[in-house]
Design a protein around this motif. Sequence first.
Motif, PDB file in Angstrom:
ATOM      1  N   ASP A  33      36.137  71.618 -68.655  1.00 33.77           N
ATOM      2  CA  ASP A  33      36.754  71.561 -67.322  1.00 33.77           C
ATOM      3  C   ASP A  33      36.923  72.955 -66.718  1.00 33.77           C
ATOM      4  O   ASP A  33      36.658  73.166 -65.537  1.00 33.77           O
ATOM      5  CB  ASP A  33      38.118  70.875 -67.382  1.00 33.77           C
ATOM      6  N   ILE A  34      37.377  73.895 -67.510  1.00 34.94           N
ATOM      7  CA  ILE A  34      37.678  75.237 -67.000  1.00 34.94           C
ATOM      8  C   ILE A  34      36.403  76.028 -66.714  1.00 34.94           C
ATOM      9  O   ILE A  34      36.293  76.680 -65.682  1.00 34.94           O
ATOM     10  CB  ILE A  34      38.576  76.007 -67.988  1.00 34.94           C
ATOM     11  N   LEU A  35      35.448  75.961 -67.638  1.00 32.65           N
ATOM     12  CA  LEU A  35      34.250  76.792 -67.512  1.00 32.65           C
ATOM     13  C   LEU A  35      33.143  76.159 -66.676  1.00 32.65           C
ATOM     14  O   LEU A  35      32.246  76.862 -66.208  1.00 32.65           O
ATOM     15  CB  LEU A  35      33.719  77.148 -68.906  1.00 32.65           C
ATOM     16  N   GLY A  36      33.182  74.843 -66.526  1.00 32.41           N
ATOM     17  CA  GLY A  36      32.157  74.175 -65.719  1.00 32.41           C
ATOM     18  C   GLY A  36      30.754  74.444 -66.237  1.00 32.41           C
ATOM     19  O   GLY A  36      30.470  74.281 -67.426  1.00 32.41           O
ATOM     20  N   GLU A  37      29.874  74.895 -65.352  1.00 33.06           N
ATOM     21  CA  GLU A  37      28.478  75.147 -65.726  1.00 33.06           C
ATOM     22  C   GLU A  37      28.335  76.269 -66.743  1.00 33.06           C
ATOM     23  O   GLU A  37      27.326  76.350 -67.446  1.00 33.06           O
ATOM     24  CB  GLU A  37      27.649  75.452 -64.486  1.00 33.06           C
ATOM     25  N   ALA A  38      29.323  77.153 -66.813  1.00 27.24           N
ATOM     26  CA  ALA A  38      29.269  78.248 -67.783  1.00 27.24           C
ATOM     27  C   ALA A  38      29.474  77.742 -69.216  1.00 27.24           C
ATOM     28  O   ALA A  38      29.216  78.473 -70.177  1.00 27.24           O
ATOM     29  CB  ALA A  38      30.322  79.303 -67.451  1.00 27.24           C
ATOM     30  N   TYR A  39      29.931  76.496 -69.354  1.00 26.14           N
ATOM     31  CA  TYR A  39      30.132  75.908 -70.685  1.00 26.14           C
ATOM     32  C   TYR A  39      28.805  75.313 -71.155  1.00 26.14           C
ATOM     33  O   TYR A  39      28.595  74.111 -71.166  1.00 26.14           O
ATOM     34  CB  TYR A  39      31.246  74.856 -70.644  1.00 26.14           C
ATOM     35  N   THR A  40      27.913  76.201 -71.545  1.00 24.48           N
ATOM     36  CA  THR A  40      26.576  75.815 -71.994  1.00 24.48           C
ATOM     37  C   THR A  40      26.632  75.256 -73.411  1.00 24.48           C
ATOM     38  O   THR A  40      27.670  75.356 -74.088  1.00 24.48           O
ATOM     39  CB  THR A  40      25.643  77.036 -71.972  1.00 24.48           C
TER      40      THR A  40
END
Length: 98
Positions: A33-40
């Motif tokens: 939820d926090i990182l969005g697309e950065a949460y690879t």
Amino acid sequence: PMLTKLGGRHISYSVSEGYWEVLGQALDMTLQDILGEAYTQEVRRSWQMVYSFLSAVMLDGFRKARQAEASQGGAPDAPRRSAVAPRRSGARPSPAAH
């Protein structure tokens, strides 16, 4: 030793071993939820590896503390103090809690 001791302290928080898995899932969802697309997938695998290591060490301490308590005549399934104090109905959290 610090993580082992931290895990051992959790016997007084009325938790069971299953809580570690639930917490890992909650951490995964929170990071997503926090990182969005950065949460690879790479970031996810890295966090899962770190959490798996930390929780394994803490669970070892939890199990050892539970065995020690049982061998000293303590009742491992007896009610213990809660890790979180219950909130009164309508009570607001203090500003320091944020």
